[in-house]
Design an enzyme around this catalytic site. Sequence first.
Site, PDB file in Angstrom:
ATOM      1  N   ILE A  81       0.869  -1.187   0.000  1.00  0.00           N
ATOM      2  CA  ILE A  81       0.000   0.000   0.000  1.00  0.00           C
ATOM      3  C   ILE A  81       0.902   1.231   0.000  1.00  0.00           C
ATOM      4  O   ILE A  81       1.659   1.447   0.952  1.00  0.00           O
ATOM      5  CB  ILE A  81      -0.929   0.014   1.230  1.00  0.00           C
ATOM      6  CG1 ILE A  81      -1.847  -1.203   1.217  1.00  0.00           C
ATOM      7  CG2 ILE A  81      -1.751   1.294   1.257  1.00  0.00           C
ATOM      8  CD1 ILE A  81      -2.764  -1.307   0.017  1.00  0.00           C
TER       9      ILE A  81
ATOM     10  N   GLU B 235     -18.266   8.144  16.474  1.00  0.00           N
ATOM     11  CA  GLU B 235     -17.551   7.241  17.381  1.00  0.00           C
ATOM     12  C   GLU B 235     -17.127   7.972  18.636  1.00  0.00           C
ATOM     13  O   GLU B 235     -17.172   7.422  19.739  1.00  0.00           O
ATOM     14  CB  GLU B 235     -16.331   6.646  16.667  1.00  0.00           C
ATOM     15  CG  GLU B 235     -15.584   5.566  17.463  1.00  0.00           C
ATOM     16  CD  GLU B 235     -14.464   6.104  18.327  1.00  0.00           C
ATOM     17  OE1 GLU B 235     -13.830   5.297  19.045  1.00  0.00           O
ATOM     18  OE2 GLU B 235     -14.199   7.332  18.310  1.00  0.00           O
TER      19      GLU B 235
ATOM     20  N   ASP C 132      -8.157   2.003  14.337  1.00  0.00           N
ATOM     21  CA  ASP C 132      -8.389   3.269  15.029  1.00  0.00           C
ATOM     22  C   ASP C 132      -7.060   3.751  15.597  1.00  0.00           C
ATOM     23  O   ASP C 132      -6.550   3.176  16.552  1.00  0.00           O
ATOM     24  CB  ASP C 132      -9.419   3.056  16.146  1.00  0.00           C
ATOM     25  CG  ASP C 132      -9.864   4.363  16.782  1.00  0.00           C
ATOM     26  OD1 ASP C 132      -9.293   5.416  16.460  1.00  0.00           O
ATOM     27  OD2 ASP C 132     -10.808   4.316  17.603  1.00  0.00           O
TER      28      ASP C 132
ATOM     29  N   HIS D 160      -6.756  13.826  20.903  1.00  0.00           N
ATOM     30  CA  HIS D 160      -7.956  14.630  21.175  1.00  0.00           C
ATOM     31  C   HIS D 160      -7.623  16.114  21.371  1.00  0.00           C
ATOM     32  O   HIS D 160      -8.280  16.804  22.146  1.00  0.00           O
ATOM     33  CB  HIS D 160      -8.705  14.084  22.396  1.00  0.00           C
ATOM     34  CG  HIS D 160      -9.530  12.876  22.080  1.00  0.00           C
ATOM     35  ND1 HIS D 160     -10.426  12.331  22.970  1.00  0.00           N
ATOM     36  CD2 HIS D 160      -9.580  12.084  20.980  1.00  0.00           C
ATOM     37  CE1 HIS D 160     -11.011  11.271  22.421  1.00  0.00           C
ATOM     38  NE2 HIS D 160     -10.498  11.101  21.214  1.00  0.00           N
TER      39      HIS D 160
ATOM     40  N   ASP E 251       2.912   3.476   7.397  1.00  0.00           N
ATOM     41  CA  ASP E 251       3.230   2.622   6.247  1.00  0.00           C
ATOM     42  C   ASP E 251       3.094   1.150   6.617  1.00  0.00           C
ATOM     43  O   ASP E 251       2.436   0.366   5.910  1.00  0.00           O
ATOM     44  CB  ASP E 251       4.647   2.936   5.771  1.00  0.00           C
ATOM     45  CG  ASP E 251       4.981   2.283   4.436  1.00  0.00           C
ATOM     46  OD1 ASP E 251       4.041   1.913   3.701  1.00  0.00           O
ATOM     47  OD2 ASP E 251       6.169   2.140   4.135  1.00  0.00           O
TER      48      ASP E 251
END
Length: 439
Positions: free
Chosen positions: A44, A171, A200, A287, A302
């Site tokens: 990817i 969420e 996440d 946050h 990565d």
Amino acid sequence: MSLSRLRSLPVAALAVAALLATAAPAAQAAPAAAPAAAAAAPDIPLANVKAHLTQLQSIATANGGNRAHGRAGYKASIDYVKAKLDAAGYTTALQQFTSGGATGYNLIADWPGGDPNQVLMAGSHLDSVTSGPGINDNGSGSAAVLETALAVSRAQLAPDKHLRFAWWGAEELGLVGSKYYVNNLATTERSKLAGYLNFDMIGSPNPGYFVYDDDPVIEQTFKDYYAGLSIPTEIETEGDGRSDHAPFKNVGVPVGGLFSGADYTKTSAQAQKWGGTAGQAFDRCYHSSCDTATNINDTALDRNSDAVAHAVWTLSAGTVTPPTGTVFSNAANVAVPDNGVAVTSSVAVTGRTGNAPSALKVGVDIKHTYRGDLVVDLLAPDGTAYRLKNSSSSDSADNVIATYTVNASSETANGTWKLQVRDVAAQDTGYVDSWQLTF
């Protein structure tokens, strides 16, 4: 990743039939498993994943600095991801719900083909908190899942299982979007889910390499990938029950995933094996307004993005084979008193020679209306305690349904092992439903 101790949030009672990939007769799905010779996943490209993060940062910047539920930045984020998937040949659907008086959205994308009675899902939450753009939490997971989905299209993958990808809303307000999806999914459709993979926060600037320890086959798939890179992993505990895998796990769907750490502090031992800075949070901008496009470790992003693709390619191919081993179990219910003394449930292990394994599997099924209240330990025959789960005031999910791995190689295998459970906070109640040891 959500932090709030929220019991439930109201959502609109909207139909979800349009999101179901098929109306074929249901077949009960067992945990997803890796075949002996699955096709290799492509690399990817990090540049592609980071290009998505750049777009999410631009969206936040243009919309008040965040991409939170009910804000223009979230809807723009959903529109961006949906346009990419539509162009790549996916069947996409927006699922609407209401929370806090604002409309929220889940985006569901189905890749054509594959067994409709064996559905492998991969997902991430796309919303940020209101205080920042949320590029690590959780642009990182969202971008990696998106680029993996696009890689499926580029490869014109024809997996044995049906592939479904999801981006969840709200969420950060208590897993609202993913709960809505699961709660409104017909029982026959739930039974078709062979597994759900959750991503996440996978680009933390001071990263760790954490793997969920829920479904053992999914867990091993990720561990094998990192072992091939000579990267040690640890079991994920910081976010257990606090992200979008929890609603799936609570209805019996096999789950797994990756995590690179939030506001917990990296230890010296972790810095030794992973690099980074000991005594500092995995993500000091968690946050916060500084969770921007600069708040990403490229190496972690990565590696984890490649691991996402590896799991999707591997687990969507082949047949289902649960792990083997000798199982000792106890299915007798044991009540756990509210904010009371610890209780135990015993399992007698016999017929073994020598010591317990270094990877003893402890399967736990505890029904409880607020799992964060619970402290769970495994007690060896000599009384040595192995902590399985700590309490957490922010872990608002129901039930503890998990498989833990314990290095019990210093313990004699034969004898009476005990699961010890204590409720350390008031209001919520539950019981030990069952538990087991797999040698």
